[in-house]
Design a protein around this motif. Structure first.
Motif, short mmCIF file in Angstrom:
data_model
loop_
_atom_site.label_atom_id
_atom_site.label_comp_id
_atom_site.label_asym_id
_atom_site.label_seq_id
_atom_site.Cartn_x
_atom_site.Cartn_y
_atom_site.Cartn_z
N GLY A 25 0.79 -1.23 0.00
CA GLY A 25 0.00 0.00 0.00
C GLY A 25 0.82 1.26 0.00
N GLY A 26 2.01 1.18 -0.58
CA GLY A 26 2.87 2.35 -0.66
C GLY A 26 3.87 2.48 0.47
N LEU A 27 3.79 1.57 1.48
CA LEU A 27 4.75 1.62 2.59
C LEU A 27 6.15 1.26 2.14
CD1 LEU A 27 2.74 -0.01 5.53
CD2 LEU A 27 3.29 2.41 5.22
N VAL A 28 6.23 0.39 1.13
CA VAL A 28 7.52 -0.03 0.60
C VAL A 28 7.66 0.53 -0.81
CG1 VAL A 28 8.99 -2.00 0.03
CG2 VAL A 28 7.41 -2.14 1.97
N LYS A 29 8.67 1.34 -1.00
CA LYS A 29 8.90 1.93 -2.31
C LYS A 29 9.75 1.00 -3.18
CE LYS A 29 6.81 5.66 -0.97
NZ LYS A 29 5.42 5.94 -1.45
N ALA A 30 9.60 1.14 -4.49
CA ALA A 30 10.39 0.34 -5.43
C ALA A 30 11.88 0.57 -5.21
CB ALA A 30 10.00 0.68 -6.86
N ASN A 31 12.66 -0.51 -5.31
CA ASN A 31 14.12 -0.48 -5.19
C ASN A 31 14.61 -0.15 -3.78
OD1 ASN A 31 14.62 -1.09 -7.99
ND2 ASN A 31 14.02 1.02 -8.45
N THR A 32 13.75 -0.35 -2.80
CA THR A 32 14.18 -0.22 -1.41
C THR A 32 14.21 -1.60 -0.76
OG1 THR A 32 11.92 0.16 -0.61
CG2 THR A 32 13.23 2.11 -1.20
N VAL A 33 14.89 -1.68 0.37
CA VAL A 33 15.06 -2.98 1.04
C VAL A 33 14.01 -3.13 2.15
CG1 VAL A 33 16.61 -4.39 2.44
CG2 VAL A 33 17.51 -3.08 0.52
N VAL A 34 13.44 -4.32 2.23
CA VAL A 34 12.44 -4.62 3.25
C VAL A 34 12.80 -5.95 3.91
CG1 VAL A 34 10.93 -5.85 1.64
CG2 VAL A 34 9.96 -4.84 3.69
N VAL A 35 12.50 -6.07 5.19
CA VAL A 35 12.76 -7.31 5.93
C VAL A 35 11.50 -8.15 5.97
CG1 VAL A 35 13.37 -8.31 8.17
CG2 VAL A 35 14.55 -6.26 7.36
N VAL A 36 11.62 -9.39 5.53
CA VAL A 36 10.49 -10.32 5.56
C VAL A 36 10.37 -10.91 6.97
CG1 VAL A 36 9.70 -12.58 4.78
CG2 VAL A 36 10.49 -10.90 3.12
N THR A 37 9.21 -10.77 7.56
CA THR A 37 9.00 -11.32 8.92
C THR A 37 8.35 -12.70 8.89
OG1 THR A 37 6.92 -10.08 9.05
CG2 THR A 37 8.88 -9.06 10.00
N ASN A 38 7.68 -13.02 7.77
CA ASN A 38 7.07 -14.35 7.64
C ASN A 38 7.06 -14.73 6.17
OD1 ASN A 38 5.56 -16.68 7.67
ND2 ASN A 38 3.94 -15.87 8.98
N TRP A 39 7.83 -15.75 5.83
CA TRP A 39 7.90 -16.18 4.43
C TRP A 39 6.60 -16.86 4.00
CZ3 TRP A 39 10.40 -14.63 0.48
CH2 TRP A 39 10.44 -15.39 -0.69
N ASN A 40 5.87 -17.42 4.92
CA ASN A 40 4.55 -17.97 4.64
C ASN A 40 4.57 -19.22 3.75
OD1 ASN A 40 2.21 -17.11 5.83
ND2 ASN A 40 1.99 -15.29 4.57
N GLY A 41 5.55 -20.06 3.95
CA GLY A 41 5.60 -21.33 3.21
C GLY A 41 5.55 -21.15 1.72
N LEU A 42 4.62 -21.85 1.07
CA LEU A 42 4.49 -21.79 -0.39
C LEU A 42 3.46 -20.76 -0.84
CD1 LEU A 42 4.64 -25.61 -1.23
CD2 LEU A 42 6.36 -23.89 -1.77
N SER A 43 3.00 -19.95 0.10
CA SER A 43 2.04 -18.90 -0.26
C SER A 43 2.66 -17.95 -1.28
CB SER A 43 1.66 -18.12 1.00
OG SER A 43 0.99 -16.92 0.66
N PRO A 44 1.85 -17.35 -2.15
CA PRO A 44 2.38 -16.38 -3.12
C PRO A 44 2.81 -15.08 -2.46
CG PRO A 44 -0.01 -16.49 -3.29
CD PRO A 44 0.41 -17.61 -2.40
N ASN A 45 2.41 -14.88 -1.20
CA ASN A 45 2.74 -13.65 -0.48
C ASN A 45 3.57 -13.93 0.76
OD1 ASN A 45 1.11 -11.94 -2.20
ND2 ASN A 45 -0.69 -12.78 -1.16
N ALA A 46 4.52 -13.03 1.02
CA ALA A 46 5.26 -13.03 2.28
C ALA A 46 4.73 -11.85 3.11
CB ALA A 46 6.75 -12.88 2.02
#
Length: 358
Positions: A25-46
């Motif tokens: 929702g705009g919190l993460v801008k393109a080409n910036t680094v973000v930390v994944v807190t839950n990879w969520n297995g084989l889900s399409p979303n982390a």
């Protein structure tokens, strides 16, 4: 039963990824680094910043280590397939929506069954495309795990190659790419391997043996007893090696070449007792002999170090030749020669190595 790569995927929690587009929702801008807190297995979303982010729009954060090649699994091509699939789905949904508006026309000519038949064809194609889309997203999830793991240990490899090169100066420098290639060959950096075992680990069963812990990514297994005797002498000489009389075991092995079973039964199990203490030993701060808050057998750093140390042993044994040391690490005969050929084929270049076909 979950595949090894899906177990390893849990380790992506807490790792950094580059966002390829604006996400969350705009919190993460393109080409910036973000930390994944839950990879969520084989889900399409982390999950990042408490929001779902599509994995297809993430790229593993990569820090180049001098002299070590990056391994690539073909992420851009998979992203294109997913995007093409998304476009097809939208087009197919439009076709269905358009067909639904034509029901009255079919009814006028008393061809309702024809309309229903055509709708069924369109809906079956949509269902097929949705299955394909889901499959491609699962593949993407696993590809991202591979890309991450394939390049995760570059700094560790480089550091221990440098450490042992200073301690035992070779006639010719050891190329860190050789170690990386060996880790890839042996276990795909822990994502797949015949001898990788899942916890809980024990000494009694072959399937869950401590020495087969999935963290042993360069598969220091075939000569594990000699290797661990060496590592106990190096890391815990006063704490474990001498108190358990392993100096005597070392002399005995050198004089007559003990077999694996003899290591385990030596002096009523002193070797096994020592090794178990070695893996679990902690200082007052709760840190292991590697300075980490985990047992040695569950520490990638320890196993990479062990493999490199053992390769240095092989290097001396075969007349100080790294190519022969690689062959000797795997044994002897045609299979070991073929092993050496595969290992060395991945070295000798600085450009990223495409392993997408493996």
């Amino acid at each position: 039963m979950a595949e090894m790569i899906d177990i390893v995927a849990q380790e992506l929690n807490g790792l950094s990824f580059k966002a390829l587009s604006t996400l969350a929702g705009g919190l993460v801008k393109a080409n910036t680094v973000v930390v994944v807190t839950n990879w969520n297995g084989l889900s399409p979303n982390a999950v990042a910043l408490s929001r779902n982010v599509p994995k297809a729009e993430l790229e593993p954060e990569y820090s180049a280590v001098g002299g070590i090649r990056r391994y690539d699994v073909g992420l851009p091509a998979q992203r294109q397939k997913i995007k093409a699939n998304q476009k097809q789905l939208l087009e197919q949904e439009k076709k269905i929506a358009e067909h639904l508006t034509k029901k009255g026309e079919y009814d006028k000519v008393k061809n309702t069954k024809g309309w229903e038949a055509q709708l069924k064809v369109l809906e079956e194609e949509l269902a097929r495309q949705k299955r394909q889309f889901a499959d491609r997203q699962r593949v993407m999830s696993r590809m991202l795990v591979r890309q991450t793991m394939y390049n995760r240990f570059d700094k560790t490899i480089s550091s221990w190659v440098e450490y042992y090169s200073k301690k035992f100066p070779p006639a010719k420098p050891l190329d860190s790419n050789i170690i990386k290639s060996m880790a890839y060959e042996e276990s795909r950096m822990g994502t797949f391997g015949e001898h990788l075992a899942l916890p809980p680990y024990d000494w009694a069963t072959n399937e869950h043996h401590f020495l087969k812990a999935r963290f042993n990514i360069v598969q220091a297994i075939d000569s594990a007893e000699e290797q661990q005797l060496l590592m106990m002498e190096e890391l815990a000489h006063k704490e474990i090696f001498l108190p358990h009389g392993l100096d005597k075991l070392k002399k005995e092995h050198k004089s007559r070449g003990l077999k694996r079973a003899e290591f385990y039964t030596w002096d009523r199990g002193q070797f096994v007792s020592a090794l178990e203490k070695f893996f679990k030993l902690r200082d007052k701060k709760g840190l292991s002999l590697m300075g980490h808050s985990k047992d040695l057998h569950e520490d990638y750093d320890f196993w990479v170090r062990t493999a490199i140390r053992w390769l240095f042993v092989k290097y001396e044994a075969v007349g100080r030749d790294w190519k022969e040391a690689v062959r000797a690490y795997n044994g002897s005969g045609p299979k070991a020669v073929a092993y050496r050929k595969r290992i060395l084929a991945r070295t000798g270049a600085k450009t990223p190595l495409d392993v997408s076909e493996d």
